[in-house]
Design a protein around this motif. Structure first.
Motif, short mmCIF file in Angstrom:
data_model
loop_
_atom_site.label_atom_id
_atom_site.label_comp_id
_atom_site.label_asym_id
_atom_site.label_seq_id
_atom_site.Cartn_x
_atom_site.Cartn_y
_atom_site.Cartn_z
N ALA A 1 29.49 21.60 8.95
CA ALA A 1 29.95 22.02 10.35
C ALA A 1 31.48 21.74 10.19
CB ALA A 1 29.28 21.51 11.30
N LEU A 2 31.89 20.79 9.83
CA LEU A 2 33.27 20.51 9.76
C LEU A 2 34.11 21.20 8.67
CD1 LEU A 2 33.34 16.57 9.81
CD2 LEU A 2 34.33 17.96 11.77
N ASN A 3 33.32 21.40 7.43
CA ASN A 3 33.76 22.43 6.67
C ASN A 3 33.98 23.88 7.31
OD1 ASN A 3 34.30 20.89 4.51
ND2 ASN A 3 32.13 21.09 3.40
N GLN A 4 32.98 24.23 8.07
CA GLN A 4 33.38 25.62 8.52
C GLN A 4 34.53 25.44 9.68
OE1 GLN A 4 31.65 28.25 7.81
NE2 GLN A 4 30.77 26.80 6.17
N ALA A 5 34.46 24.53 10.32
CA ALA A 5 35.55 24.39 11.13
C ALA A 5 37.14 24.29 10.52
CB ALA A 5 35.48 23.04 12.17
N ARG A 6 37.16 23.63 9.39
CA ARG A 6 38.35 23.67 8.51
C ARG A 6 38.70 25.24 7.97
NH1 ARG A 6 36.70 18.42 4.81
NH2 ARG A 6 37.16 16.65 6.32
#
Length: 217
Positions: free
Chosen positions: A102-107
């Motif tokens: 999820a954080l990678n997608q946000a990044r």
């Protein structure tokens, strides 16, 4: 030795055995569930989405302050989970692994927006002192009067404004640790950094918030 002592010991031993058996059963169930996911079982994936989507959405909403974008990122996260589950090694908790995605997608979305020179806003709670008390916890009181409620909202607005100015690496650590309640070990696994780096970023982020907020705390 009294006759009661052996019985008490046996009782403790039975409780320990029961607890260990329960833990093993849960672990075994998790392994079986992951195997079902790896096998591409649609029912297992539906269950995963049902159980985890609210948490993932909440995380992404705090990172973006945009409900529509958070929904889109949540969908992208679970699509990536479905595509990558066969590479899940089990060296981290499944929730931690999903948060990492999820954080990678946000990044990736942040980088996309930066290329178009659009500001990114972030909303989260953060701790202000070394006593592990989140800033937002100091802003909430169910018994406050309207004047106090207005003051609380003004302070929360100041908090959000200060948080937006933090670097992304600090925001991520504060969200995962202070809002999501992950342990230092889980935060480190999610962000793929050392525990020492987690603590360093968390301390720096809190210091920056205290400096920016000043008398608003």
């Amino acid at each position: 030795m009294s006759y009661g002592e052996p019985i008490a010991l046996r009782g403790q031993e039975l409780e320990q055995v029961a607890a260990a058996t329960s833990t093993e059963a849960r672990a075994g169930g998790d392994v079986q569930f992951i195997e079902r996911l790896r096998a591409g079982e649609s029912a297992a994936f539906d269950r995963l989405v049902q159980e985890r989507s609210n948490d993932v959405y909440a995380l992404l909403y705090r990172m973006t302050e945009d409900a529509e974008e958070a929904r889109d990122l949540t969908q992208e996260t679970f699509l990536r989970v479905f595509q990558s589950i066969d590479r899940f090694r089990g060296d981290a908790d499944l929730k931690t692994w999903i948060y990492r995605i999820a954080l990678n997608q946000a990044r990736n979305r942040w980088r996309w927006w930066r290329r178009r020179r659009r500001d990114v806003t972030v909303s989260l709670d953060a701790e202000s002192r070394h006593d592990e008390q989140p800033l937002s916890a100091r802003l909430r009181d169910s018994s406050i009067d309207p004047e106090q409620e207005t003051l609380r909202r003004e302070r929360e607005t100041a908090l959000r404004s200060a948080l937006r100015t933090l670097g992304r690496s600090y925001r991520e650590v504060v969200i995962l640790r202070d809002v999501e309640g992950l342990s230092y070990e889980e935060v480190a696994a999610t962000l793929e950094i050392s525990i020492g780096t987690v603590k360093s970023r968390l301390s720096r982020g809190r210091q920056e918030l205290r400096r920016k907020l000043g008398s608003s705390l």
